[in-house]
Write a protein that holds these residues in place. Structure first.
Motif, PDB file in Angstrom:
ATOM      1  N   SER A   1      -1.238  -1.127  -3.889  1.00 46.56           N
ATOM      2  CA  SER A   1      -2.600  -1.827  -3.834  1.00 46.56           C
ATOM      3  C   SER A   1      -2.337  -3.385  -3.578  1.00 46.56           C
ATOM      4  O   SER A   1      -1.174  -3.899  -3.693  1.00 46.56           O
ATOM      5  N   CYS A   2      -3.479  -4.156  -3.429  1.00 51.22           N
ATOM      6  CA  CYS A   2      -3.525  -5.554  -3.183  1.00 51.22           C
ATOM      7  C   CYS A   2      -3.747  -6.212  -4.328  1.00 51.22           C
ATOM      8  O   CYS A   2      -3.832  -7.322  -4.448  1.00 51.22           O
ATOM      9  N   GLU A   3      -4.025  -5.352  -5.656  1.00 50.15           N
ATOM     10  CA  GLU A   3      -4.448  -5.959  -6.881  1.00 50.15           C
ATOM     11  C   GLU A   3      -5.641  -6.714  -6.979  1.00 50.15           C
ATOM     12  O   GLU A   3      -6.127  -7.287  -7.720  1.00 50.15           O
ATOM     13  N   GLY A   4      -6.438  -6.364  -5.636  1.00 49.72           N
ATOM     14  CA  GLY A   4      -7.790  -7.270  -5.411  1.00 49.72           C
ATOM     15  C   GLY A   4      -8.680  -6.490  -6.678  1.00 49.72           C
ATOM     16  O   GLY A   4      -9.698  -7.371  -7.090  1.00 49.72           O
ATOM     17  N   CYS A   5      -8.569  -5.373  -6.953  1.00 47.30           N
ATOM     18  CA  CYS A   5      -9.578  -4.900  -7.950  1.00 47.30           C
ATOM     19  C   CYS A   5      -9.216  -5.339  -9.231  1.00 47.30           C
ATOM     20  O   CYS A   5     -10.152  -5.614  -9.974  1.00 47.30           O
TER      21      CYS A   5
ATOM     22  N   GLU B   1      -5.017   1.498 -10.517  1.00 50.14           N
ATOM     23  CA  GLU B   1      -5.440   0.720  -9.209  1.00 50.14           C
ATOM     24  C   GLU B   1      -4.176   1.500  -8.404  1.00 50.14           C
ATOM     25  O   GLU B   1      -3.001   1.195  -8.488  1.00 50.14           O
TER      26      GLU B   1
ATOM     27  N   GLY C   1     -11.024   1.261  -7.729  1.00 52.26           N
ATOM     28  CA  GLY C   1     -11.029   0.874  -6.315  1.00 52.26           C
ATOM     29  C   GLY C   1     -10.744   1.909  -5.096  1.00 52.26           C
ATOM     30  O   GLY C   1     -10.156   3.131  -5.645  1.00 52.26           O
ATOM     31  N   ALA C   2     -11.033   1.510  -3.965  1.00 53.33           N
ATOM     32  CA  ALA C   2     -10.688   2.727  -2.844  1.00 53.33           C
ATOM     33  C   ALA C   2      -9.413   3.168  -2.896  1.00 53.33           C
ATOM     34  O   ALA C   2      -9.177   4.295  -2.521  1.00 53.33           O
ATOM     35  N   CYS C   3      -8.208   2.284  -3.025  1.00 50.90           N
ATOM     36  CA  CYS C   3      -6.971   2.999  -2.903  1.00 50.90           C
ATOM     37  C   CYS C   3      -6.793   3.994  -3.746  1.00 50.90           C
ATOM     38  O   CYS C   3      -6.153   4.970  -3.468  1.00 50.90           O
TER      39      CYS C   3
ATOM     40  N   GLY D   1     -14.638   1.378  -4.200  1.00 48.71           N
ATOM     41  CA  GLY D   1     -15.123   0.233  -3.426  1.00 48.71           C
ATOM     42  C   GLY D   1     -13.721  -0.750  -3.161  1.00 48.71           C
ATOM     43  O   GLY D   1     -12.667  -0.514  -3.900  1.00 48.71           O
ATOM     44  N   CYS D   2     -13.857  -1.544  -2.216  1.00 45.49           N
ATOM     45  CA  CYS D   2     -12.703  -2.177  -1.833  1.00 45.49           C
ATOM     46  C   CYS D   2     -13.029  -3.486  -1.336  1.00 45.49           C
ATOM     47  O   CYS D   2     -13.795  -3.956  -0.387  1.00 45.49           O
ATOM     48  N   PRO D   3     -13.022  -4.730  -2.396  1.00 45.13           N
ATOM     49  CA  PRO D   3     -12.625  -4.129  -3.741  1.00 45.13           C
ATOM     50  C   PRO D   3     -13.860  -3.761  -4.362  1.00 45.13           C
ATOM     51  O   PRO D   3     -14.758  -3.431  -3.883  1.00 45.13           O
TER      52      PRO D   3
HETATM   53  S1  SF4 Z   1      -9.141  -0.948  -3.274  1.00 43.63           S
HETATM   54 FE1  SF4 Z   1      -9.127  -2.745  -1.673  1.00 43.63          FE
HETATM   55  S2  SF4 Z   1      -9.192  -4.573  -3.183  1.00 43.63           S
HETATM   56 FE2  SF4 Z   1      -8.701  -2.777  -4.639  1.00 43.63          FE
HETATM   57  S3  SF4 Z   1      -6.402  -2.733  -4.737  1.00 43.63           S
HETATM   58 FE3  SF4 Z   1      -7.240  -1.370  -2.989  1.00 43.63          FE
HETATM   59  S4  SF4 Z   1      -6.965  -2.842  -1.247  1.00 43.63           S
HETATM   60 FE4  SF4 Z   1      -6.953  -4.030  -2.778  1.00 43.63          FE
END
Ligand code: SF4
Ligand code: FAD
Ligand code: SF4
Ligand code: SF4
Ligand code: SF4
Ligand code: SF4
Ligand code: FES
Lengths: 253, 667
Positions: free
Chosen positions: A12-16, A56, A82-84, A143-145
């Motif tokens: 993930s991008c850790e955005g969540c 996440e 989150g979406a991931c 959701g993203c994020p």
């Molecule tokens: S869902 Fe989007 S914001 Fe959340 S961890 Fe995944 S890529 Fe990042």
């Protein structure tokens, strides 16, 4: 005793998790009712004793699957964040190609490319899976994020023993309530009619079409939606590209 | 608790003035203000600017949003549009907001709740005639007998400056609906003649507003003639027309319940709900409880909902009552063209064309549907679907706020929990058998639950099966805990009418819960009734409720009773009948022509029981039943519980089979 809560991240991008950290004052309220025992994004300590695990990221490699199963074993409740985690996220797109093709695409002929072979555990054939393709999931925060308000709502529902319910109506509902101009009228196209609401139609609010980051509805009206896309001259190619962006071969959860 | 009364209520009541309003809230007699004033455009603009700067009310008006228009707070008179075609959302958003707080409650210490019905006093400028007429319709629904306190408060604090239509919207058919002009219902009505503006006064409040913030002369005959000319000119500019008079819509619908158009069009439907959300005459809602993240307090909110969304009729067991897309699609047209007209006397479409514009597959246009029905000679089995004329009882005010109550006794039953409850104000509930209450568990929500005890006494009893959020939480509550109660709601049984009759009770599963109220009432006044036979079936011997009471039936010589179980497995076995409830019917003696059957059970039971009773020659009108539907408001407003046009929460839950059998959505 307060319920113990742990956060874990996978691909993930850790955005969540950042959204959770950004709850600001509300985070204090949250901490007054739970003990956070593990949260790499926000603290150093870690414990394997927890009741609720927030996950996440998508699940990519066999070693990740093992780790996730262990977490599931420890946790009473497991929440996909989150979406991931909920649907595989954008990285799910790469499932369309073989790992070799993906590797080639990303690294090309860069030196070191040869070390990304199957012998290296970090590059074991990555197939991006949503969390529920590996273990049972009790609640989803899509959701993203993720949306902070929705996090609060689902987290409180879990803590109160309520069924964590997501809206089962399309983004269009929120779009209308916000009095947005439908992006189809602006020459854009939109996955809002088949996508689960809850983001307050944030993309159409900023005049761009929904990309479906919250996943499909329980019973998406895809045929009717396809007819609308055809009516607005959206090519099959564009359509598939958008459908696959977050929801590669997914049918919702 | 409620806001201060702002001014004389100026609302159009088509029928007699509702008796619940205090005399002094109504104009003494309907005074028709015919005063028309004229002012220059500049004076008009400075009048609006003075409203914005000097009046304490919020001033909202029509403004541009891209190529479209919306009602929004005004900063400057120059932003106000009077030549708009139509706004994206109708002004209903100011009276029934997209999301509003109904009450706040504390979850941490003690029991506190506070209803939220604060209204922002507001002046709305630029409302077109069709939207004004839609608001008059909403008034009838929300302010009629048993007014909705939040709506009432907002309505009384709203002043309307309507405006004549200068630009006809592409998809509007207001001319066909007679809604492109209005003669009352506004406080002021402006007609923009280009260089000058004619303002018609429609209420004392409007007159006062004009005299306070501007000085305008009386309009001359020439000016008034210009207004009339403008209206006539606009009237013929409509591109869409309905070929059939709106008074005939109901008849057309009665003939075409089975028309192929419903299925054909609904297949294209996205189930997006847009057609209902943007409609000025759609006003169904949902209610939800949420808690703050620290679990200290929470709010109950009300949000827009719509019958095109699948979950609108979903209940805890997973059943969806309006199951097919076709049924949901058709319902909207019937509500507009038949159910509401019969109930309230108005066609619930004002021809604004918003639904047509906003429906991506373009299948939501009433003009198109009624023209199609009118032009086709397809006729199916006629469906009359009349709304039963029931005198609406007075309900406890305020309508939306529960009364605090205390749990006095809790007993675990089979899979259910039994509660004895007392209202904190010490009042008896005052119910009749067959009625129900809405039980609030704050933070979890509200659920309709039948009253299981007979009338009388200072406490009442409920039996609750654990299903979802509210019922699960209820099952954990203890004696002394607080809950909220609204009700008694619904019609209940006509106990007087049952006097002297022979009674056959047929209860399946949880159906015994509401039936117990009637059975115990009958047993308490045994001499008032004829023969009494009770048939009660459960899935399994373990699932019988009220075993003690049932045991006492054995000692009575003046009733006949029989039990059955669907199946008998495992260790607990049973010597009684095994088989579905209908297998008991041939085992008891009764005169079908001279017996009233009371049937309550799961939805699937009704079909078979009715078939067998009719097979024995029982007339339809001798069969009474209690039906279940998804409920939210319990007071005939939110729209969830409808069987075609009938509100189960109001005209039900008790129905006579003869009355209800013609409704396709009933059984
Ligand atoms: S869902 Fe989007 S914001 Fe959340 S961890 Fe995944 S890529 Fe990042
Ligand atoms: C007139 C009437 C009388 C009833 N009497 C009883 C009774 O005596 N005992 C009993 O155990 N149950 C009774 N029910 C069913 C009971 O109302 C539902 O089981 C309950 O609403 C489920 O709520 P929940 O929050 O636990 O479930 P959830 O699935 O979380 O439901 C959420 C909300 O949806 C609505 N809803 C869900 N299911 C139903 C339903 N079956 N009927 C109406 N609204 C629903 C309610 O507003 C509820 O709060 C009755 C229903 C009706 C309509
Ligand atoms: S912009 Fe998208 S979400 Fe909004 S109404 Fe149009 S299709 Fe639906
Ligand atoms: S509008 Fe669509 S893409 Fe945008 S946040 Fe909402 S669900 Fe995601
Ligand atoms: S049904 Fe359509 S045309 Fe009629 S009032 Fe509603 S939105 Fe306007
Ligand atoms: S707007 Fe059209 S597509 Fe959407 S629910 Fe209504 S009829 Fe169906
Ligand atoms: S109309 Fe709201 S429950 Fe019946």
């Amino acid at each position: 005793m307060k319920p113990r809560v742990a956060f874990f991240d996978f691909a993930s991008c850790e955005g969540c998790q950042l959204q959770v950290v950004n709850l600001e004052e509300s985070i204090l309220d949250l901490i007054s009712v739970v003990d956070v025992v593990s949260f790499r994004e926000a603290m150093k300590e870690h414990s394997d004793e927890y009741d609720v695990a927030f996950i996440e990221g998508s699940i990519t490699r066999p070693i990740d699957e093992e780790r996730l199963k262990k977490i599931r074993g420890n946790a009473k409740l497991l929440v996909a964040l989150g979406a991931c985690a909920c649907i595989g996220g954008v990285q799910g797109m790469s499932n369309e190609w073989s790992p070799e093709e993906n590797k080639k695409e990303v690294y090309g002929d860069l030196p070191g490319y040869e070390h990304t072979g199957d012998d290296n555990p970090f590059f074991e054939k990555p197939i991006h899976k949503a969390v529920n393709e590996v273990v049972k999931v009790d609640a989803y925060i899509p959701g993203c994020p993720i949306d902070r308000n929705e996090f609060a709502k689902i987290a409180t529902a879990v803590l109160m023993g309520k069924t964590p319910k997501l809206p089962n109506y399309p983004v269009c509902v929120e779009c209308k309530k916000n009095e947005n101009i439908c992006v189809f009228e602006l020459g854009e196209f939109c996955l809002g009619p088949v996508t689960r609401a809850g983001c307050n139609a944030i993309c159409p609010q900023y005049k761009s079409g929904c990309e479906g980051c919250r996943g499909f509805l329980d019973d998406p009206q895809t045929n009717a939606h396809k007819e609308v896309l055809e009516k607005y001259d959206v090519s099959v190619e564009e359509m598939l590209k958008r459908y696959n962006m977050f929801n590669f071969r997914k049918e919702g959860y | 608790m409620f806001g201060v009364m702002e001014r004389n209520l100026h609302i159009h009541y088509p029928d007699a003035p509702p008796m619940h309003l205090h005399r002094d809230e109504l104009p003494n007699e309907p005074v028709r203000y015919m005063n028309k004033k004229i002012m220059s455009k500049d004076n008009w603009l400075s009048f609006v600017d003075r409203l914005i700067s000097d009046d304490r009310r919020e001033v909202v008006g029509v403004q541009s949003k891209g190529e479209k228009f919306v009602f929004d707070p005004l900063d400057n008179a120059k932003d106000l549009k009077l030549d708009h075609d139509v706004t994206i959302l109708p002004p209903k958003k100011y009276l029934l907001p997209t999301c509003e707080e109904l009450m706040r409650f504390s979850l941490s210490d003690g029991f506190e709740m506070e209803s939220c019905s604060k209204a922002v006093p507001r002046i709305i400028i630029g409302m077109h005639p069709y939207d004004l007429i839609a608001i008059q319709q909403m008034d009838q629904v929300y302010l009629g007998k048993n007014p909705d306190e939040n709506y009432k408060n907002r309505r009384e604090n709203t002043l309307i400056i309507a405006s004549d239509i200068l630009t006809v919207s592409d998809r509007s058919f207001a001319a066909s609906m007679g809604t492109c002009t209005v003669s009352d219902g506004f406080d002021l009505l402006v007609t923009d003649l280009g260089d000058a503006v004619v303002v018609e006064e429609g209420s004392p409040a409007g007159t006062e507003l004009l005299s306070k913030y501007t000085s305008a002369q009386d309009a001359g005959e020439g000016d008034v003639a210009k207004v009339t000319q403008l209206r006539q000119k606009k009237q013929v500019e409509y591109k869409v027309a309905v070929d059939v008079d709106k008074k005939e819509w109901a008849g057309l619908l009665e003939q075409n319940y089975e028309h192929t158009v419903w299925k054909e069009r609904s297949e294209k439907c996205l189930e997006c709900g847009s057609c209902t959300l943007v409609c000025p005459t759609c006003f169904c809602y949902d209610v939800e409880d949420t808690a703050s993240i620290g679990l200290k307090d929470g709010v109950r909110t009300r949000t827009w909902d719509g019958c095109l969304l699948r979950d609108f009729t979903l209940i805890g067991s997973g059943e969806v009552f309006r199951e097919s897309k076709e049924d949901r699609y058709r319902h909207r047209y019937y509500r507009k063209g038949k159910y509401l007209p019969e109930r309230y006397g108005f066609v619930a479409c004002v021809g604004c064309g918003r639904c047509a514009t906003q429906c991506l597959p373009d299948i939501a246009d009433p003009a198109d549907i009624f023209n199609t029905l009118h032009g086709s000679n397809m006729r199916g089995e006629p469906k009359i679907l009349a709304i039963p004329k029931v005198e609406e009882p007075d309900m406890a005010e305020p309508l939306l706020t529960p009364r605090p109550a205390t749990i006095k006794r809790v007993e675990k039953m089979a899979a259910e929990t039994f509660f004895e409850i007392e209202l904190d104000d010490g009042q008896p509930l005052g119910h009749v058998p067959g009625q129900f209450v809405e039980v609030s568990v704050f933070g979890y929500g509200e659920a309709p639950i039948s009253i299981s005890s007979p009338p009388g006494g200072n406490t009442f009893e409920l039996v609750v099966r654990t299903v979802g959020d509210v019922t699960s939480k209820l099952s954990t509550l203890k004696s002394g805990d607080k809950i909220g109660i609204r009700g008694p709601l619904g019609n209940g049984f006509d106990v007087e009418g049952l006097k002297g009759k022979n009674l056959l009770f047929i209860a399946g599963g949880l159906g015994i819960v509401p039936m117990r109220s009637l059975i115990n009432h009958v047993l308490n006044k045994r001499e008032d009734f004829g023969e009494v036979t009770i048939l009660y079936g459960a899935k399994h011997p373990k699932e019988f409720l009220f075993e003690d009471e049932i045991f006492r039936w054995h000692e009575r010589k003046d009733i006949v009773h029989k039990f059955t179980v669907d199946q008998c497995t495992g260790d607990v076995c049973w010597e009684g009948n095994i088989g579905v409830i209908t297998t008991l019917i041939p085992k008891v003696q009764f005169d079908p022509k001279d017996t009233t059957a009371v049937v309550i059970g799961p939805p699937i039971m009704y079909k078979f029981v009715i078939r067998d009773l009719k097979g024995l020659g029982m007339p339809d009108e001798n069969i009474l039943m209690s039906l279940e539907r998804r409920m939210k408001c319990g007071v005939g407003k939110c729209g969830h519980c409808q069987i075609n046009g009938i509100y189960v929460c109001k005209e039900g839950p008790v129905f006579n089979y003869a009355e209800i059998k013609g409704y396709p959505e009933a059984l």
